[in-house]
Each structure stands twice: as structure tokens, then as C-alpha cells.
Design an enzyme around this catalytic site. Structure first.
Site, PDB file in Angstrom:
ATOM      1  N   HIS A 198       4.134  10.636  -2.427  1.00 42.91           N
ATOM      2  CA  HIS A 198       3.960   9.319  -1.809  1.00 42.91           C
ATOM      3  C   HIS A 198       2.487   8.953  -1.783  1.00 42.91           C
ATOM      4  CE1 HIS A 198       4.993   5.848   0.665  1.00 42.91           C
ATOM      5  NE2 HIS A 198       3.822   6.058   1.240  1.00 42.91           N
ATOM      6  N   HIS A 206       4.926   2.307  -2.106  1.00 44.89           N
ATOM      7  CA  HIS A 206       4.827   3.594  -2.801  1.00 44.89           C
ATOM      8  C   HIS A 206       4.345   3.214  -4.197  1.00 44.89           C
ATOM      9  CE1 HIS A 206       6.762   7.759  -3.800  1.00 44.89           C
ATOM     10  NE2 HIS A 206       6.170   7.328  -4.914  1.00 44.89           N
ATOM     11  N   HIS A 219       3.594   2.220  -7.716  1.00 46.66           N
ATOM     12  CA  HIS A 219       4.495   2.125  -8.862  1.00 46.66           C
ATOM     13  C   HIS A 219       3.900   1.179  -9.885  1.00 46.66           C
ATOM     14  CE1 HIS A 219       5.685  -0.945  -5.923  1.00 46.66           C
ATOM     15  NE2 HIS A 219       6.037  -1.711  -6.950  1.00 46.66           N
ATOM     16  N   ASN A 227       1.192  -4.060  -8.171  1.00 45.60           N
ATOM     17  CA  ASN A 227       0.808  -4.978  -7.100  1.00 45.60           C
ATOM     18  C   ASN A 227       0.296  -4.150  -5.932  1.00 45.60           C
ATOM     19  OD1 ASN A 227       1.755  -7.292  -8.534  1.00 45.60           O
ATOM     20  ND2 ASN A 227       3.851  -6.760  -7.951  1.00 45.60           N
ATOM     21  N   THR A 287       6.045  -5.100  -2.517  1.00 46.11           N
ATOM     22  CA  THR A 287       7.144  -5.053  -1.544  1.00 46.11           C
ATOM     23  C   THR A 287       7.543  -3.627  -1.218  1.00 46.11           C
ATOM     24  OG1 THR A 287       8.795  -5.238  -3.313  1.00 46.11           O
ATOM     25  CG2 THR A 287       8.067  -7.296  -2.266  1.00 46.11           C
TER      26      THR A 287
END
Ligand code: AMP
Ligand code: ZN
Length: 110
Positions: free
Chosen positions: A45, A95, A97, A84, A92
Site C-alpha cells: 500500500h 492506493h 495505481h 492521478n 478515487t
């Protein structure tokens, strides 16, 4: 921790896996924005780009090796990699990505 992508890593939420190794997982985005829309994540994470440090950045380099491999396997020569960072940027899921988007002409960045 209440993190949807940690739950996907743990197998508690199903995903359509594209690639997996000890440190990285890739799966199809549930709401694809392009014919090829795959998310590549570190299994550990990391909340977002802002949380990349000298201690954890090696996995980010590996993520990009995996991105190149997946794009080749998917047959997309031209593609966009997007991450983002923060709500105002459209993050949104908190974690880290990387979206791989391809399979159509993508146009300008919004
Ligand atoms: P972002 O808005 O950049 O944080 O991207 C999060 C992405 O995760 C969005 O494109 C969502 O469609 C995708 N997503 C959310 N939940 C899932 C899920 N369970 N499986 C696959 N993709 C998901
Ligand atoms: Zn997580």
C-alpha cells in the site's frame, strides 16, 4: 485498512488479473475508458505519487517494466500511462495505481 486495491491484492475482492508477481499486480479496470484499460499497482500500500520515497520507489520502476510488457502483450504500440494524485486530480482509490489506456486514438490530455 479499508483499501479496495489492498483487498484485490488479498483476493478479498475479485479482479480480472492480467499479470501478477511478488510485488506487482495488474487487472482490468472495472469501468474501461478505452478498449485497453488496465491498472498496474504495487502490492504494497502506497497512497499515491506523493507517498513515493527512496525506500519504496524500486517497486515503481518495476511497475513500469511490467507496463511495457503488458502493452506489448496486449498489442498496443501507442498507449497512455496515467496516475492521478489527489482528489482534485481525479484520484478515487488512494492506493498508487497506473492506468494503461490504449486501443484507440486518445486525443489530448484533459
Ligand atoms: P482513479 O480515479 O485514478 O483513482 O482510478 C481508480 C480506478 O479504479 C477507476 O478507473 C475505477 O474504474 C477503477 N476501479 C474501482 N474499483 C475497481 C475494481 N473493483 N476493479 C477494477 N477496477 C476498479
Ligand atoms: Zn491499499
Amino acid at each position: 485498512m479499508d483499501c479496495i486495491f489492498c483487498k484485490i491484492v488479498a483476493g478479498e475482492i475479485p479482479s480480472k488479473k492480467v499479470y501478477e508477481d511478488d510485488t506487482v499486480l495488474a487487472f482490468y479496470d472495472i469501468e474501461p475508458k478505452a478498449p485497453v484499460h488496465i491498472l498496474v499497482i504495487p502490492k504494497m500500500h502506497i497512497a499515491g505519487c506523493h507517498a513515493i520515497t527512496p525506500e519504496n520507489s524500486a517497486v515503481v520502476a518495476h511497475v513500469f517494466e511490467v507496463i511495457a510488457q503488458i502493452a506489448a502483450e496486449q498489442g498496443v504500440k501507442d498507449y497512455r500511462v496515467v496516475t492521478n494524485n489527489g482528489a482534485d486530480a481525479g484520484q478515487t482509490v488512494h492506493h498508487l495505481h497506473f492506468h494503461i489506456l490504449g486501443g484507440r486514438v486518445l486525443g489530448e490530455m484533459g
